[in-house]
Design an enzyme around this catalytic site. Structure first.
Site, mmCIF file in Angstrom:
data_model
loop_
_atom_site.group_PDB
_atom_site.id
_atom_site.type_symbol
_atom_site.label_atom_id
_atom_site.label_comp_id
_atom_site.label_asym_id
_atom_site.label_seq_id
_atom_site.Cartn_x
_atom_site.Cartn_y
_atom_site.Cartn_z
ATOM 1 N N CYS A 24 0.867 -1.184 0.000
ATOM 2 C CA CYS A 24 0.000 0.000 0.000
ATOM 3 C C CYS A 24 0.895 1.223 0.000
ATOM 4 O O CYS A 24 2.060 1.163 0.336
ATOM 5 C CB CYS A 24 -0.867 0.004 1.253
ATOM 6 N N TRP A 68 -3.975 -1.824 -1.397
ATOM 7 C CA TRP A 68 -4.076 -3.050 -2.186
ATOM 8 C C TRP A 68 -4.675 -4.057 -1.211
ATOM 9 O O TRP A 68 -4.026 -4.462 -0.244
ATOM 10 C CB TRP A 68 -2.707 -3.501 -2.675
ATOM 11 N N ARG A 97 1.727 1.488 -5.886
ATOM 12 C CA ARG A 97 1.897 0.469 -4.840
ATOM 13 C C ARG A 97 0.591 -0.211 -4.500
ATOM 14 O O ARG A 97 0.569 -1.278 -3.883
ATOM 15 C CB ARG A 97 2.486 1.101 -3.576
ATOM 16 N N GLU A 131 10.412 -13.808 -19.575
ATOM 17 C CA GLU A 131 10.092 -12.403 -19.294
ATOM 18 C C GLU A 131 9.048 -11.893 -20.270
ATOM 19 O O GLU A 131 8.097 -11.208 -19.890
ATOM 20 C CB GLU A 131 11.361 -11.567 -19.347
ATOM 21 N N HIS A 137 9.259 -32.231 -25.985
ATOM 22 C CA HIS A 137 8.962 -33.077 -24.808
ATOM 23 C C HIS A 137 7.570 -32.802 -24.260
ATOM 24 O O HIS A 137 7.321 -33.013 -23.067
ATOM 25 C CB HIS A 137 10.044 -32.863 -23.747
ATOM 26 N N LYS A 188 2.816 -2.824 -7.359
ATOM 27 C CA LYS A 188 4.212 -2.701 -7.776
ATOM 28 C C LYS A 188 5.147 -3.446 -6.845
ATOM 29 O O LYS A 188 6.158 -3.990 -7.258
ATOM 30 C CB LYS A 188 4.608 -1.221 -7.806
ATOM 31 N N GLU A 212 0.755 -10.132 -17.448
ATOM 32 C CA GLU A 212 0.411 -9.086 -16.466
ATOM 33 C C GLU A 212 -0.120 -7.815 -17.131
ATOM 34 O O GLU A 212 -0.784 -7.018 -16.474
ATOM 35 C CB GLU A 212 1.589 -8.772 -15.565
ATOM 36 N N ASN A 248 0.104 -0.587 6.267
ATOM 37 C CA ASN A 248 0.579 -1.349 5.111
ATOM 38 C C ASN A 248 1.086 -2.668 5.652
ATOM 39 O O ASN A 248 1.881 -2.695 6.580
ATOM 40 C CB ASN A 248 1.715 -0.576 4.415
ATOM 41 N N GLY A 249 0.616 -3.789 5.123
ATOM 42 C CA GLY A 249 1.084 -5.102 5.582
ATOM 43 C C GLY A 249 -0.089 -5.967 6.011
ATOM 44 O O GLY A 249 -1.234 -5.725 5.641
ATOM 45 N N LYS A 255 5.238 -10.471 -19.210
ATOM 46 C CA LYS A 255 4.726 -9.148 -19.602
ATOM 47 C C LYS A 255 3.344 -9.261 -20.240
ATOM 48 O O LYS A 255 2.441 -8.469 -19.957
ATOM 49 C CB LYS A 255 5.709 -8.483 -20.567
HETATM 50 C C1 AGP Z 1 7.295 -7.731 -13.019
HETATM 51 O O1 AGP Z 1 6.823 -7.003 -14.137
HETATM 52 C C2 AGP Z 1 6.278 -7.797 -11.905
HETATM 53 N N1 AGP Z 1 5.887 -6.481 -11.498
HETATM 54 C C3 AGP Z 1 6.721 -8.668 -10.751
HETATM 55 O O2 AGP Z 1 6.970 -9.968 -11.242
HETATM 56 C C4 AGP Z 1 7.994 -8.189 -10.034
HETATM 57 O O3 AGP Z 1 9.125 -8.353 -10.872
HETATM 58 C C5 AGP Z 1 8.204 -9.049 -8.775
HETATM 59 O O4 AGP Z 1 7.081 -8.868 -7.939
HETATM 60 C C6 AGP Z 1 9.480 -8.667 -8.000
HETATM 61 O O5 AGP Z 1 9.389 -7.341 -7.564
HETATM 62 P P1 AGP Z 1 10.740 -6.680 -6.947
HETATM 63 O O6 AGP Z 1 11.743 -6.625 -8.066
HETATM 64 O O7 AGP Z 1 10.318 -5.318 -6.474
HETATM 65 O O8 AGP Z 1 11.204 -7.557 -5.826
#
Ligand code: AGP
Length: 617
Positions: A2, A76, A27, A486, A509, A612, A493, A102-103, A490
């Site tokens: 958050c 969040w 966040r 990767e 396989h 984030k 997400e 937050n948490g 992308k």
């Molecule tokens: C990547 O696009 C995502 N936002 C997510 O996988 C992110 O890389 C992962 O949560 C790790 O975050 P960090 O690098 O802040 O630890």
């Protein structure tokens, strides 16, 4: 995950809170709220489900008095859905105390039962409201906000950053943190608290990180930090390395578009000051010591998501250059599998935010089991670097879009620098070999810039043709495999499309059963120039899927004519050494994910269900 802002100063609380929440919205963005003490000492709160703009519009339609003390929160959701009632702040019994969090408070159920047994009534489904009621009741006894919070945090289990204010305490905000971020902004006649420096960078670049199990009390003219037992603790001020404009969109359509455009400088800035006469020297590793590094017999890279894929690329380079065995592990798997580590193990955590709880817990585990712990992180003053022996910061600048792009290439750069530093210390590469690899690294920014110049428009068009696509597969071999993973992440997400990355050699396989006419497959093709290149094998893989009707998009070195007959689209990338190709191959996949999400009318910067920084396990 958050966003949290606290302020004491003159009567501009609302501007500070809403401005800070805007910079922190990445966040968490399913609800938002503020509490402000006005000039008459009355506390006003407003909170709304939805993005921050919903709250801003509500405050425009139904203003509350501004004031000199305030706290603000973007959420969040963890406990309780994203509703007005569950939004923060939460209040004490008499409505005079406001608290944001937050948490996750893991023992909130038993505490809630204790409160219910004492006649408390709850207005929300959150764990946070339990803390608000407890602190409010302690305050009614102590009339001391700091002492009241101290007593309550001693009873909480889990991860939390809490900020509280009270109607009877104008000009005072108190914060406490455990396993969740909190930093102080030092102003002139005003002071700030935030879950990261973006909360107040517009007002001050002087910051102080708050350590584990610490409480901070800010007033306009004082900042006092103690541990949970009330003992004063030493703090260290640092200057925020970027200014507010760096966290603005700067005219770009999205933060993600801006941050992709910054990928060249993210690499260049991460190299700055770490190469002298072509040789890599990382002063940041001194707390571990080159003598210890010379004796390391195993490296474990721990991370999540995109950062883990950066780790997979780091593995290839670090092993090749330093000849130390490297394992890459997902933090949340490493932490709970009783891993074999000891004082000869170097654990390297990779985290853009430095607050990912899964990675933080893995770092703590490694520290408790005598490993040497080094962090690669993009956020100054973050928790993970503070819990490690040493940190190599990436200098990508603030990454606001939830989908990581420039931080990824910066992480790979930092890992490559670490690999070359180790190779020098362990003498596994000659200076000439180190200089040759450094030269390749230093050429990467311009090559990424070329990809951005040449391919952006074409990839955008391609994406617009694919808005109805339901599934995309990504193939890559060796260093192309992490790139494929990767690219798939992308698409998942950002465009909410099922996408899967495979090691191309794995196709036969099982996964080749997925190939049917029209199936889109994006293939990361290695350079044909290297005599040991896997290029022929990857071209064979392309022929195998084309024979079954796949629609192939190839990311291939410019001039590689051998791919043309087998691909429906070829996206060219500049020539580079084998280990450096991923820097260039990943950029079209970042662009592709963004463009497809945009073509589908989706929120590129704040995709659904995500945040984030995942600061809960
Ligand atoms: C990547 O696009 C995502 N936002 C997510 O996988 C992110 O890389 C992962 O949560 C790790 O975050 P960090 O690098 O802040 O630890």
């Amino acid at each position: 995950m958050c966003g949290i802002v606290g302020y004491v100063g003159d009567s501009k609380s609302l501007e500070v809170l809403l401005g800070g929440l805007k910079r922190l919205e990445y966040r968490g963005y399913d609800s938002a709220g503020v509490a402000v003490l006005d000039a008459d000492g009355h506390m006003a709160t407003r909170k709304r489900a939805g993005k921050l703009q919903v709250l801003v519009d509500d405050l425009t339609d139904r203003p509350i008095a501004n004031g000199a003390t305030g706290i603000g929160h973007t959420r969040w959701a963890t406990h309780g859905g994203p509703t007005d009632r569950n939004a923060h702040p939460h209040l004490g019994d008499d409505g005079k105390l406001a608290l944001i969090h937050n948490g996750i408070i893991e023992n909130f159920s038993e505490l809630k039962q204790e409160l219910l047994d004492s006649g408390a009534t709850f207005t929300s489904e959150t764990d946070t409201e339990v803390a608000a009621l407890l602190v409010g009741r302690e305050y009614d006894e102590t009339h001391d906000l700091t002492e009241s919070l101290r007593r309550v945090v001693a009873r909480l289990k889990g991860a939390f950053t809490l900020l509280v204010m009270h109607e009877d305490q104008p000009g005072v905000v108190v914060g406490a943190r455990r396993n969740s971020p909190l930093v102080i902004g030092l102003g002139d006649g005003e002071n700030f608290l935030g879950s990261d420096v973006a909360a107040f960078v517009e007002f001050t670049r002087r910051a102080v990180a708050i350590g584990q199990d610490q409480i901070v009390t800010i007033r306009t003219d004082s900042v006092v930090v103690t541990d949970f037992d009330g003992n004063p603790v030493e703090t260290e001020e640092f200057e925020i390395a970027w200014d507010a404009s760096a966290s603005d969109k700067g005219g770009w359509s999205s933060f993600m578009a801006k941050e992709i455009s910054e990928e060249p400088e993210a690499v260049a800035n991460t190299l700055l000051g770490r190469v002298h006469d072509g040789i890599v020297t990382l002063k940041e590793l001194e707390p571990i010591g080159d003598d210890v590094l010379a004796g390391i017999d195993r490296i474990v890279l721990i991370a999540c998501g995109t950062a883990a894929y950066a780790g997979m690329l780091g593995k290839y380079a670090i092993e090749q250059w330093s000849r130390i065995p490297v394992d890459v592990e997902l933090s949340h798997e490493f932490r709970y599998r009783n891993p074999i580590i000891n004082e000869r193990t170097l654990v390297i955590s990779i985290s853009q935010s430095g607050e990912t709880m899964d990675t933080l817990m893995a770092v703590k585990y490694a520290m408790e089991h005598n490993a040497r712990v080094l962090s690669v992180c993009n956020t100054q003053g973050a928790t993970i670097p503070r819990e490690s022996h040493a940190v190599v910061y990436t200098h990508a600048g603030p990454e606001v879009a939830v989908a990581s792009t420039k931080a990824f290439v910066a992480q790979v750069t930092a890992l490559y620098l670490i690999g070359l530093h180790l190779a020098r210390v362990r003498e596994t590469l000659t200076d000439a070999e180190i200089r040759a690899n450094v030269a390749e690294l230093q050429a990467v920014p311009d090559k990424i810039a070329e990809v951005l110049r040449v391919s952006q428009a074409e990839i955008g068009q391609l994406a617009h043709w694919m808005t109805d696509t339901q599934s995309v597969l990504f193939l890559g071999r060796n260093v192309g495999y992490p790139v494929a993973l990767e690219g798939a992440l992308k698409l998942k997400e950002l465009a909410y499309i099922h996408a899967e990355g495979f090691a191309a050699g794995e196709l036969k396989h099982g996964p080749i059963a997925l190939i049917e006419p029209g199936q889109v497959v994006i293939v990361v093709v290695p350079s044909p120039r290297d005599p040991d290149s896997l290029h022929p094998k990857v071209v064979s893989n392309i022929q195998e899927i084309r024979a079954r009707g796949a629609r192939v998009i190839a990311i291939a070195e410019k001039g590689d004519a051998s791919v043309l007959p087998f691909a429906d689209e070829v996206i060219p990338i500049p020539l580079a050494g084998h280990l450096f190709e991923p820097f260039l191959a990943v950029v079209p996949l970042h662009i592709f994910g963004m463009e497809l999400a945009s073509a589908k009318g989706l929120d590129v910067d704040q995709p659904r269900n995500l945040a984030k920084s995942v600061t809960v396990e």
